[in-house]
Design an enzyme around this catalytic site. Structure first.
Site, PDB file in Angstrom:
ATOM      1  N   ARG A 180      -3.736 -10.260   4.639  1.00 43.52           N
ATOM      2  CA  ARG A 180      -3.987 -10.120   3.089  1.00 43.52           C
ATOM      3  C   ARG A 180      -2.736  -9.690   2.381  1.00 43.52           C
ATOM      4  O   ARG A 180      -2.444  -8.497   2.322  1.00 43.52           O
ATOM      5  CB  ARG A 180      -5.203  -9.374   3.099  1.00 43.52           C
ATOM      6  CG  ARG A 180      -5.856  -9.270   1.775  1.00 43.52           C
ATOM      7  CD  ARG A 180      -7.247  -8.284   1.558  1.00 43.52           C
ATOM      8  NE  ARG A 180      -7.533  -8.357  -0.022  1.00 43.52           N
ATOM      9  CZ  ARG A 180      -7.053  -7.509  -0.912  1.00 43.52           C
ATOM     10  NH1 ARG A 180      -6.208  -6.782  -0.604  1.00 43.52           N
ATOM     11  NH2 ARG A 180      -7.864  -7.665  -2.173  1.00 43.52           N
ATOM     12  N   LYS A 202       0.733  -1.205  -0.013  1.00 41.41           N
ATOM     13  CA  LYS A 202       0.141   0.037   0.073  1.00 41.41           C
ATOM     14  C   LYS A 202       0.645   1.075   0.119  1.00 41.41           C
ATOM     15  O   LYS A 202       2.060   1.174   0.219  1.00 41.41           O
ATOM     16  CB  LYS A 202      -1.141  -0.082   0.987  1.00 41.41           C
ATOM     17  CG  LYS A 202      -2.091  -0.997   0.892  1.00 41.41           C
ATOM     18  CD  LYS A 202      -3.419  -0.906   1.604  1.00 41.41           C
ATOM     19  CE  LYS A 202      -4.298  -1.811   1.136  1.00 41.41           C
ATOM     20  NZ  LYS A 202      -5.579  -1.833   2.030  1.00 41.41           N
TER      21      LYS A 202
HETATM   22  N1  HH2 Z   1      -7.360  -3.758   0.301  1.00 42.99           N
HETATM   23  C1  HH2 Z   1      -7.839  -3.852  -0.964  1.00 42.99           C
HETATM   24  C2  HH2 Z   1      -8.910  -4.670  -1.595  1.00 42.99           C
HETATM   25  N2  HH2 Z   1      -9.557  -5.354  -0.574  1.00 42.99           N
HETATM   26  N3  HH2 Z   1     -10.043  -6.083   1.521  1.00 42.99           N
HETATM   27  C3  HH2 Z   1      -9.678  -6.167   2.949  1.00 42.99           C
HETATM   28  N4  HH2 Z   1     -10.424  -6.808   3.652  1.00 42.99           N
HETATM   29  N5  HH2 Z   1      -8.615  -5.424   3.368  1.00 42.99           N
HETATM   30  C4  HH2 Z   1      -7.851  -4.595   2.475  1.00 42.99           C
HETATM   31  O1  HH2 Z   1      -6.945  -3.830   3.069  1.00 42.99           O
HETATM   32  C5  HH2 Z   1      -8.173  -4.369   1.099  1.00 42.99           C
HETATM   33  C6  HH2 Z   1      -9.198  -5.561   0.564  1.00 42.99           C
HETATM   34  C7  HH2 Z   1      -6.976  -3.071  -1.877  1.00 42.99           C
HETATM   35  O2  HH2 Z   1      -5.875  -3.679  -2.423  1.00 42.99           O
HETATM   36  P1  HH2 Z   1      -5.527  -4.455  -3.659  1.00 42.99           P
HETATM   37  O3  HH2 Z   1      -6.477  -5.503  -3.756  1.00 42.99           O
HETATM   38  O4  HH2 Z   1      -4.171  -4.914  -3.583  1.00 42.99           O
HETATM   39  O5  HH2 Z   1      -5.729  -3.309  -4.744  1.00 42.99           O
HETATM   40  P2  HH2 Z   1      -7.119  -2.993  -5.660  1.00 42.99           P
HETATM   41  O6  HH2 Z   1      -8.124  -2.649  -4.894  1.00 42.99           O
HETATM   42  O7  HH2 Z   1      -6.502  -1.845  -6.502  1.00 42.99           O
HETATM   43  O8  HH2 Z   1      -7.130  -4.203  -6.519  1.00 42.99           O
END
Ligand code: HH2
Length: 285
Positions: free
Chosen positions: A267, A232
């Site tokens: 995660r 992040k």
């Molecule tokens: N962060 C993201 C997406 N889903 N779910 C939970 N429970 N907690 C989190 O911190 C969280 C989440 C964002 O990260 P990422 O999936 O890598 O990115 P993107 O939303 O751009 O696909």
């Protein structure tokens, strides 16, 4: 490090549709994004076969849970139409549920939640904490599925303009307590619910740091904590501007720091690095 009284607040299990997960060891949830626009990825379109290869690689590296998502929720992201999100995610879920491990779907859409539960998916991970109309009902109608409720003010498109808090930890704690009570009142057993402070969602670096330092304050809510710090923006800032793909070490250290404060599920994108960090951290501390 956790005090004895903090450790007494840790949860023993997380009940999900097909698996009752023992939380005496940290559960590593691998992020499988089926999105062309995730902040952490290369911006390419991901087909089903590639997503499945990523699932298998994550399991080889030691992941315990697969979290599959078709909507980017990075700051400023535009919403994905439901049919597009379903097209991206359902074929991957259909194959992933045959791999013998708990499968989670990262979505806020009740129609996709229902389709995923019908396929045998174990966990609904909703960054909007089941606040879309019908989302809670879909989960409550299932007898066992696990749910993850996360703190996010507003929507991904607007959340960074809402990053104003008197005390971020108190605000997040009150929000999560209220959402968990709402979900339990709808009939979802407490042991099915995990809570997530939502690092980076409507939060600036000082808020993320305060939340991390005070993470123990969320243990008393009676549910396991899941954290997502992987790659992040705060880690980019703390590493002097490294791009997302070069944040594996920073992410593993952040995951370990969260686990030392009571997080029981992490995660992550970089499974192998995280598994190593947790193993060494566990042995040394
Ligand atoms: N962060 C993201 C997406 N889903 N779910 C939970 N429970 N907690 C989190 O911190 C969280 C989440 C964002 O990260 P990422 O999936 O890598 O990115 P993107 O939303 O751009 O696909």
């Amino acid at each position: 490090m956790l005090t004895k009284s903090d450790a007494a607040l840790l949860s023993a299990h997380w009940q999900t549709a097909r698996f009752r997960l023992a939380l005496d060891r940290v559960q590593v949830m691998a992020i499988i994004n089926v999105t062309p626009d995730s902040f952490s990825g290369g911006g390419e379109r991901v087909d089903t076969a590639t997503a499945l290869q990523r699932c298998e690689a994550a399991l080889q590296e030691g992941a315990h849970i697969l979290d599959i998502g078709g909507e980017s929720t990075r700051p400023g992201a535009t919403p994905v139409p439901l049919d597009e999100e379903m097209l991206r995610v359902l074929p991957v879920l259909r194959a992933a549920v045959t791999l013998g491990v708990p499968v989670s779907v990262d979505t806020s859409q009740p129609t996709l939640m229902q389709a995923a539960l019908d396929l045998g998916v174990d966990i609904i991970n909703d960054v909007r904490a089941l606040r879309h109309p019908m989302a809670l009902q879909r989960c409550a109608a299932h007898p066992l599925a696990g749910v993850c409720l996360m703190h996010m003010p507003g929507e991904p498109g607007t959340m960074q303009s809402l990053a104003h808090y008197d005390n971020v930890t108190q605000t997040v704690r009150a929000f999560l307590a209220e959402q968990a009570a709402r979900v339990r009142a709808a009939g979802v057993a407490a042991e099915r619910i995990v809570l997530d402070p939502g690092f980076g969602f409507g939060k600036q670096l000082p808020h993320n740091l305060q939340l991390m330092h005070e993470l123990r304050q969320l243990l008393g809510l009676g549910h396991p904590l899941l954290v997502g710090l992987s790659r992040k923006g705060m880690l980019g800032t703390l590493t002097g501007g490294k791009p997302p793909q070069q944040r594996a070490v920073a992410s593993a250290v952040a995951a370990l720091a969260a686990c030392q404060r009571g997080a029981q599920i992490v995660r992550v994108h970089d499974v192998a690095a995280t598994v190593d960090a947790l193993a060494v951290g566990h042995a040394l501390m």
